[in-house]
Write a protein that holds these residues in place. Structure first.
Motif, PDB file in Angstrom:
ATOM      1  N   LEU A  39       0.826  -1.198   0.000  1.00 29.96           N
ATOM      2  CA  LEU A  39       0.000   0.000   0.000  1.00 29.96           C
ATOM      3  C   LEU A  39       0.870   1.263   0.000  1.00 29.96           C
ATOM      4  O   LEU A  39       0.599   2.236  -0.721  1.00 29.96           O
ATOM      5  N   ILE A  40       1.946   1.249   0.790  1.00 28.02           N
ATOM      6  CA  ILE A  40       2.874   2.398   0.833  1.00 28.02           C
ATOM      7  C   ILE A  40       3.526   2.611  -0.526  1.00 28.02           C
ATOM      8  O   ILE A  40       3.697   3.751  -0.987  1.00 28.02           O
ATOM      9  N   GLU A  41       3.903   1.523  -1.199  1.00 29.81           N
ATOM     10  CA  GLU A  41       4.502   1.651  -2.524  1.00 29.81           C
ATOM     11  C   GLU A  41       3.522   2.310  -3.495  1.00 29.81           C
ATOM     12  O   GLU A  41       3.909   3.143  -4.322  1.00 29.81           O
ATOM     13  N   LYS A  42       2.229   1.954  -3.421  1.00 25.35           N
ATOM     14  CA  LYS A  42       1.231   2.556  -4.289  1.00 25.35           C
ATOM     15  C   LYS A  42       1.061   4.039  -3.986  1.00 25.35           C
ATOM     16  O   LYS A  42       0.936   4.858  -4.893  1.00 25.35           O
ATOM     17  N   LEU A  43       1.052   4.378  -2.705  1.00 22.33           N
ATOM     18  CA  LEU A  43       0.944   5.793  -2.331  1.00 22.33           C
ATOM     19  C   LEU A  43       2.167   6.583  -2.804  1.00 22.33           C
ATOM     20  O   LEU A  43       2.048   7.735  -3.264  1.00 22.33           O
ATOM     21  N   ALA A  44       3.367   5.980  -2.685  1.00 22.71           N
ATOM     22  CA  ALA A  44       4.598   6.671  -3.085  1.00 22.71           C
ATOM     23  C   ALA A  44       4.611   6.966  -4.574  1.00 22.71           C
ATOM     24  O   ALA A  44       5.205   7.956  -5.025  1.00 22.71           O
ATOM     25  N   ALA A  45       3.932   6.108  -5.364  1.00 17.30           N
ATOM     26  CA  ALA A  45       3.918   6.300  -6.804  1.00 17.30           C
ATOM     27  C   ALA A  45       2.788   7.201  -7.277  1.00 17.30           C
ATOM     28  O   ALA A  45       2.722   7.559  -8.445  1.00 17.30           O
ATOM     29  N   ALA A  46       1.867   7.584  -6.365  1.00 16.75           N
ATOM     30  CA  ALA A  46       0.695   8.374  -6.751  1.00 16.75           C
ATOM     31  C   ALA A  46       1.007   9.866  -6.715  1.00 16.75           C
ATOM     32  O   ALA A  46       1.965  10.321  -6.083  1.00 16.75           O
ATOM     33  N   ASP A  47       0.168  10.655  -7.426  1.00 19.70           N
ATOM     34  CA  ASP A  47       0.296  12.110  -7.378  1.00 19.70           C
ATOM     35  C   ASP A  47       0.046  12.598  -5.962  1.00 19.70           C
ATOM     36  O   ASP A  47      -0.930  12.191  -5.302  1.00 19.70           O
ATOM     37  N   ASP A  48       0.932  13.494  -5.518  1.00 14.84           N
ATOM     38  CA  ASP A  48       0.835  14.057  -4.169  1.00 14.84           C
ATOM     39  C   ASP A  48       0.892  12.983  -3.086  1.00 14.84           C
ATOM     40  O   ASP A  48       0.554  13.251  -1.927  1.00 14.84           O
ATOM     41  N   TYR A  49       1.292  11.751  -3.462  1.00 12.60           N
ATOM     42  CA  TYR A  49       1.412  10.642  -2.508  1.00 12.60           C
ATOM     43  C   TYR A  49       0.058  10.330  -1.852  1.00 12.60           C
ATOM     44  O   TYR A  49       0.006   9.925  -0.689  1.00 12.60           O
ATOM     45  N   LYS A  50      -1.009  10.521  -2.616  1.00 11.46           N
ATOM     46  CA  LYS A  50      -2.359  10.275  -2.101  1.00 11.46           C
ATOM     47  C   LYS A  50      -3.144   9.430  -3.107  1.00 11.46           C
ATOM     48  O   LYS A  50      -2.947   9.556  -4.310  1.00 11.46           O
ATOM     49  N   LEU A  51      -4.071   8.611  -2.570  1.00 14.29           N
ATOM     50  CA  LEU A  51      -4.963   7.822  -3.417  1.00 14.29           C
ATOM     51  C   LEU A  51      -6.408   8.250  -3.150  1.00 14.29           C
ATOM     52  O   LEU A  51      -6.784   8.522  -2.004  1.00 14.29           O
ATOM     53  N   TYR A 108      -5.489   2.082  13.851  1.00 10.31           N
ATOM     54  CA  TYR A 108      -4.021   2.070  14.046  1.00 10.31           C
ATOM     55  C   TYR A 108      -3.374   3.423  13.741  1.00 10.31           C
ATOM     56  O   TYR A 108      -2.188   3.612  14.037  1.00 10.31           O
ATOM     57  N   GLU A 109      -4.125   4.340  13.202  1.00 11.07           N
ATOM     58  CA  GLU A 109      -3.659   5.712  12.918  1.00 11.07           C
ATOM     59  C   GLU A 109      -2.370   5.727  12.097  1.00 11.07           C
ATOM     60  O   GLU A 109      -1.495   6.570  12.278  1.00 11.07           O
ATOM     61  N   LEU A 110      -2.267   4.779  11.184  1.00 12.42           N
ATOM     62  CA  LEU A 110      -1.122   4.749  10.271  1.00 12.42           C
ATOM     63  C   LEU A 110      -1.390   5.561   9.002  1.00 12.42           C
ATOM     64  O   LEU A 110      -0.454   5.975   8.317  1.00 12.42           O
ATOM     65  N   LEU A 111      -2.660   5.768   8.685  1.00 13.16           N
ATOM     66  CA  LEU A 111      -3.049   6.568   7.526  1.00 13.16           C
ATOM     67  C   LEU A 111      -3.939   7.706   7.974  1.00 13.16           C
ATOM     68  O   LEU A 111      -4.460   7.707   9.091  1.00 13.16           O
ATOM     69  N   ASP A 112      -4.087   8.677   7.076  1.00 15.31           N
ATOM     70  CA  ASP A 112      -4.974   9.814   7.325  1.00 15.31           C
ATOM     71  C   ASP A 112      -5.807  10.010   6.073  1.00 15.31           C
ATOM     72  O   ASP A 112      -5.460   9.529   4.990  1.00 15.31           O
ATOM     73  N   CYS A 113      -6.946  10.751   6.210  1.00 17.08           N
ATOM     74  CA  CYS A 113      -7.826  10.918   5.059  1.00 17.08           C
ATOM     75  C   CYS A 113      -8.663  12.177   5.204  1.00 17.08           C
ATOM     76  O   CYS A 113      -8.718  12.807   6.259  1.00 17.08           O
ATOM     77  N   ASP A 114      -9.312  12.533   4.069  1.00 12.07           N
ATOM     78  CA  ASP A 114     -10.339  13.563   4.072  1.00 12.07           C
ATOM     79  C   ASP A 114     -11.506  13.021   3.263  1.00 12.07           C
ATOM     80  O   ASP A 114     -11.626  11.795   3.118  1.00 12.07           O
ATOM     81  N   ASP A 115     -12.334  13.864   2.752  1.00 11.35           N
ATOM     82  CA  ASP A 115     -13.500  13.382   2.027  1.00 11.35           C
ATOM     83  C   ASP A 115     -13.162  12.822   0.645  1.00 11.35           C
ATOM     84  O   ASP A 115     -14.005  12.168   0.026  1.00 11.35           O
ATOM     85  N   GLU A 116     -11.926  13.062   0.170  1.00 12.89           N
ATOM     86  CA  GLU A 116     -11.587  12.659  -1.202  1.00 12.89           C
ATOM     87  C   GLU A 116     -10.408  11.687  -1.285  1.00 12.89           C
ATOM     88  O   GLU A 116     -10.364  10.839  -2.172  1.00 12.89           O
ATOM     89  N   TYR A 117      -9.421  11.842  -0.363  1.00 12.24           N
ATOM     90  CA  TYR A 117      -8.191  11.055  -0.487  1.00 12.24           C
ATOM     91  C   TYR A 117      -7.814  10.440   0.864  1.00 12.24           C
ATOM     92  O   TYR A 117      -8.251  10.897   1.931  1.00 12.24           O
ATOM     93  N   PHE A 118      -6.920   9.449   0.783  1.00 20.97           N
ATOM     94  CA  PHE A 118      -6.235   8.948   1.973  1.00 20.97           C
ATOM     95  C   PHE A 118      -4.747   8.891   1.664  1.00 20.97           C
ATOM     96  O   PHE A 118      -4.327   8.749   0.520  1.00 20.97           O
ATOM     97  N   TRP A 119      -3.929   8.972   2.726  1.00 22.00           N
ATOM     98  CA  TRP A 119      -2.475   9.051   2.553  1.00 22.00           C
ATOM     99  C   TRP A 119      -1.765   8.630   3.826  1.00 22.00           C
ATOM    100  O   TRP A 119      -2.386   8.446   4.872  1.00 22.00           O
TER     101      TRP A 119
END
Length: 319
Positions: A39-51, A108-119
């Protein structure tokens, strides 16, 4: 922010000791640790490091993580039992990846999110740090490049100054060499002149060795009897010989010496006087039978206007 172009990101060697990671592994099993890093690898490759929190994201993640409902429900059964309201409120709870991400965010509070993305806040911090570090390195390299350029420019200027100085030195050396050549030429000329003078002192007639010296006896007699034969005196002696003959000039030189004369003019006067006497003598002998005193006196008066040299030539049959 543009899509990350890095091929790696920092990964702590003791990441598994993080309390949040440890809690995840403890409750979901060691397989969750593999899911986490994929999952971290996918986030690292995404724009703004967010999915994005979209259905297609979780469809793709289910395929990437190779998760299925039975596998995830078995792993998180006890954890997810207390979150039954999520199943009731969210239509995407049928996706195993959505359930996993929900737990990573809320439990686990390893990720964070808003109404559109998580990171991953940790991942973004690491990339921001990496970006700052890279910019710092680029700035240092830029400054180093400027410094190197200035150094090369200074070296080039110094080299130009050295070349200019070398050119000046070469020009000065050329001038020195030219002056040396001029001095050497003058020295040789002075040596030649000195040697010539020394040779003339030993043999005064040596100055005429390179010329036609048909009158050399005349020059030698003059030098022995009267004085030095300069080029001017030489020319005047030549004229006397040409006009009066060698014998008369020799007689004139001897007469001059006997009378204490010391100049070429004296020799010229004596030569002319001797010729005049000869002409008078020859002219008087030719008129010895004349008894007319008046005529003699008349002739005597005419003698004063006679061109003795022409008369001499007439008497001796010269034209």
């Amino acid at each position: 922010m543009a899509k990350n172009q890095s091929y790696y990101f920092s990964h702590d060697i003791n990441a598994s000791n993080d309390p949040k990671i440890a809690a995840m592994i403890s409750e979901l099993g060691m397989i969750s640790y593999a899911w986490w890093w994929v999952l971290i690898e996918k986030l690292a490759a995404a724009d703004d490091y967010k999915l994005p929190l979209k259905k297609y994201t979780f469809v793709a993640l289910d395929n990437e993580l190779r998760m299925n409902n039975e596998q995830i429900l078995t792993s998180v059964q006890q954890v997810f039992n207390k979150n039954q309201h999520v199943l009731e409120q969210n239509s995407m709870c049928s996706f195993c990846s959505f359930l996993l991400i929900y737990l990573l965010i809320h439990d686990y509070e390893l990720l964070d999110c808003d109404d559109e993305y998580f990171w991953s806040p940790s991942l973004i911090r690491r990339f921001e740090f990496k970006k700052v570090k890279e910019e710092t390195i680029r700035e240092k390299r830029r400054l180093a490049g400027l410094k190197s350029a200035e150094s090369r420019k200074a070296k080039k200027q110094n080299l130009t100054h050295v070349q200019q100085n070398l050119t000046h030195v070469q020009q000065n050396l050329t001038h020195v060499q030219q002056n040396q050549l001029i001095k050497e030429k003058k020295r040789k000329e002075n040596n030649i002149e000195r040697d010539t003078r020394a040779r003339e002192d030993e043999n005064p007639l040596s100055m005429f060795e390179d010329e036609e010296v048909k009158n050399k006896p005349i020059y030698e007699l003059y030098m022995k009897s009267i004085g030095v034969v300069s080029p001017t005196i030489k020319g005047r002696l030549d004229d006397l010989v040409e006009s009066y003959g060698k014998e008369r000039v020799i007689v004139a030189i001897n007469t001059t010496a006997d009378n204490g004369g010391n100049s070429i003019k004296y020799v010229e006067t004596v030569t002319a006087g001797n010729l005049k006497q000869e002409v008078q003598k020859d002219f008087g002998a030719s008129k010895c039978n004349s008894n007319a005193r008046g005529v003699s006196r008349k002739n005597s008066r005419k003698d004063e206007d006679v061109d003795w040299e022409k008369e001499y030539q007439r008497v001796h049959g010269k034209k």
